[in-house]
Design an enzyme around this catalytic site. Sequence first.
Site, PDB file in Angstrom:
ATOM      1  N   GLY A  11       0.771  -1.228   0.000  1.00  9.90           N
ATOM      2  CA  GLY A  11       0.000   0.000   0.000  1.00  9.90           C
ATOM      3  C   GLY A  11       0.808   1.287   0.000  1.00  9.90           C
ATOM      4  N   SER A  12       2.002   1.268  -0.591  1.00 11.47           N
ATOM      5  CA  SER A  12       2.797   2.507  -0.596  1.00 11.47           C
ATOM      6  C   SER A  12       2.100   3.609  -1.388  1.00 11.47           C
ATOM      7  CB  SER A  12       4.190   2.238  -1.160  1.00 11.47           C
ATOM      8  OG  SER A  12       4.154   1.986  -2.558  1.00 11.47           O
ATOM      9  N   ASN A  13       1.361   3.237  -2.448  1.00  8.14           N
ATOM     10  CA  ASN A  13       0.606   4.259  -3.187  1.00  8.14           C
ATOM     11  C   ASN A  13      -0.561   4.779  -2.353  1.00  8.14           C
ATOM     12  OD1 ASN A  13       1.428   4.839  -6.110  1.00  8.14           O
ATOM     13  ND2 ASN A  13       1.697   2.629  -5.965  1.00  8.14           N
ATOM     14  N   LEU A  92     -11.212  -6.759 -12.132  1.00 10.62           N
ATOM     15  CA  LEU A  92     -12.599  -6.528 -11.744  1.00 10.62           C
ATOM     16  C   LEU A  92     -13.528  -6.855 -12.914  1.00 10.62           C
ATOM     17  CD1 LEU A  92     -11.895  -3.189  -9.883  1.00 10.62           C
ATOM     18  CD2 LEU A  92     -12.618  -5.338  -8.805  1.00 10.62           C
ATOM     19  N   ASN A 106      -6.996   4.153 -11.429  1.00  9.91           N
ATOM     20  CA  ASN A 106      -5.984   3.132 -11.195  1.00  9.91           C
ATOM     21  C   ASN A 106      -4.621   3.696 -11.559  1.00  9.91           C
ATOM     22  OD1 ASN A 106      -4.907   0.441 -10.683  1.00  9.91           O
ATOM     23  ND2 ASN A 106      -4.712   0.235 -12.906  1.00  9.91           N
ATOM     24  N   HIS A 108      -0.954   2.396 -12.997  1.00 14.99           N
ATOM     25  CA  HIS A 108      -0.351   1.249 -13.675  1.00 14.99           C
ATOM     26  C   HIS A 108       1.122   1.580 -13.938  1.00 14.99           C
ATOM     27  CE1 HIS A 108      -0.125  -2.272 -16.278  1.00 14.99           C
ATOM     28  NE2 HIS A 108       0.488  -1.519 -17.169  1.00 14.99           N
ATOM     29  N   THR A 140     -11.934   1.328 -16.924  1.00 12.02           N
ATOM     30  CA  THR A 140     -13.073   0.915 -17.763  1.00 12.02           C
ATOM     31  C   THR A 140     -13.041  -0.616 -17.836  1.00 12.02           C
ATOM     32  OG1 THR A 140     -11.682   0.995 -19.733  1.00 12.02           O
ATOM     33  CG2 THR A 140     -12.908   3.001 -19.186  1.00 12.02           C
ATOM     34  N   GLN A 172       8.047   7.728  -8.647  1.00 18.07           N
ATOM     35  CA  GLN A 172       7.208   8.630  -9.443  1.00 18.07           C
ATOM     36  C   GLN A 172       5.723   8.340  -9.255  1.00 18.07           C
ATOM     37  OE1 GLN A 172       8.537  11.237 -10.737  1.00 18.07           O
ATOM     38  NE2 GLN A 172      10.485  10.421 -10.017  1.00 18.07           N
TER      39      GLN A 172
HETATM   40  C1  GRF Z   1       3.784  -1.599  -7.376  1.00 14.81           C
HETATM   41  O1  GRF Z   1       4.537  -2.465  -8.197  1.00 14.81           O
HETATM   42  C2  GRF Z   1       3.196  -0.521  -8.202  1.00 14.81           C
HETATM   43  O2  GRF Z   1       3.985  -0.306  -9.365  1.00 14.81           O
HETATM   44  C3  GRF Z   1       1.856  -1.035  -8.613  1.00 14.81           C
HETATM   45  O3  GRF Z   1       1.430  -1.915  -7.573  1.00 14.81           O
HETATM   46  C4  GRF Z   1       2.604  -2.397  -6.862  1.00 14.81           C
HETATM   47  C5  GRF Z   1       2.455  -2.269  -5.379  1.00 14.81           C
HETATM   48  O4  GRF Z   1       2.106  -0.956  -5.078  1.00 14.81           O
HETATM   49  N1  GRF Z   1       0.948   0.071  -8.779  1.00 14.81           N
HETATM   50  P1  GRF Z   1       1.797  -0.520  -3.547  1.00 14.81           P
HETATM   51  O5  GRF Z   1       3.136  -0.343  -2.867  1.00 14.81           O
HETATM   52  O6  GRF Z   1       1.008  -1.653  -2.893  1.00 14.81           O
HETATM   53  O7  GRF Z   1       1.039   0.757  -3.648  1.00 14.81           O
END
Ligand code: GRF
Length: 195
Positions: A11-13, A92, A106, A108, A140, A172
Site C-alpha cells: 500500500g505505498s501508493n 474486476l 488506477n 499502472h 473501464t 514517481q
Molecule cells: C507496485 O509495483 C506498483 O507499481 C503497482 O502496484 C505495486 C504495489 O504498489 N501500482 P503498492 O506499494 O502496494 O502501492
Amino acid sequence: KRVAILISGGGSNMVALVNSMTGDHPGRPVLVASNDPAAGGLAKAAAAGIATAAVDHRTFGKDRAAFEGALLHHIEAANPDVLCLAGFMRVLTPAFVARFEGRMLNIHPSLLPKYPGLHTHQRALDAGDAEAGCTVHEVTAVLDDGPILGQARVPVLPGDTADSLAARVLVQEHRLYPAALRNYLSGNRTPIALP
Ligand code: GRF
C-alpha cells in the site's frame, strides 16, 4: 469528496494518497479495503485512523462475482464518491466496473498504452526502451485501458534490472497519483505530465 482506496499489498501508493489528502485537498479517505487480509497496507491505514476492510478473494474460489459482492458490501457502507485502485491486483468484472465507471482510478506501472498487464518493467527492458514510467487512468471494462489522467516518465539506465527500474518508477507513482487525483477531484480532465 469521499475517497475509498483498494489495495492488495504494502500500500505505498495508498500511503502517498492518504498523506496528500490534507489541508485544502478536495478528497478525504473514508476506507482502505483489500482482497488480502494480510496486506501490509491495512495496518498502515488503521494506524492513520482510516477505516479498513478485508475480503479474502481466495475464500470465493473462482466465483469472482461473489468476491466482488462481499467487497462491494464494505465499499457501499463507506459510501465513497471515488474509488482509487492502488496496487490492487485483482481484475474486476465489467459489472463491478460499471457501478463505478467515471469515478474509479488506477495507477499502472507503465507508460500506457504500452505494456498493459503484468511484468511491465521487464517488458520495457526487453524492448530496449530508453524510458519507462507510470500512468494514472480511469478504469473501464478493458484492463488498463481507460482515459489517461496523468503520466510520469523515468529514464531506463544501463544495467537496469526489473527491480531497479520498478523502484525508480515507484518513486514517481507516489508523486503522480496524488497530483492526478487532486486534479481529477478538481474537475480537471487534462492529463498531467510529471517531468
Ligand atoms: C507496485 O509495483 C506498483 O507499481 C503497482 O502496484 C505495486 C504495489 O504498489 N501500482 P503498492 O506499494 O502496494 O502501492
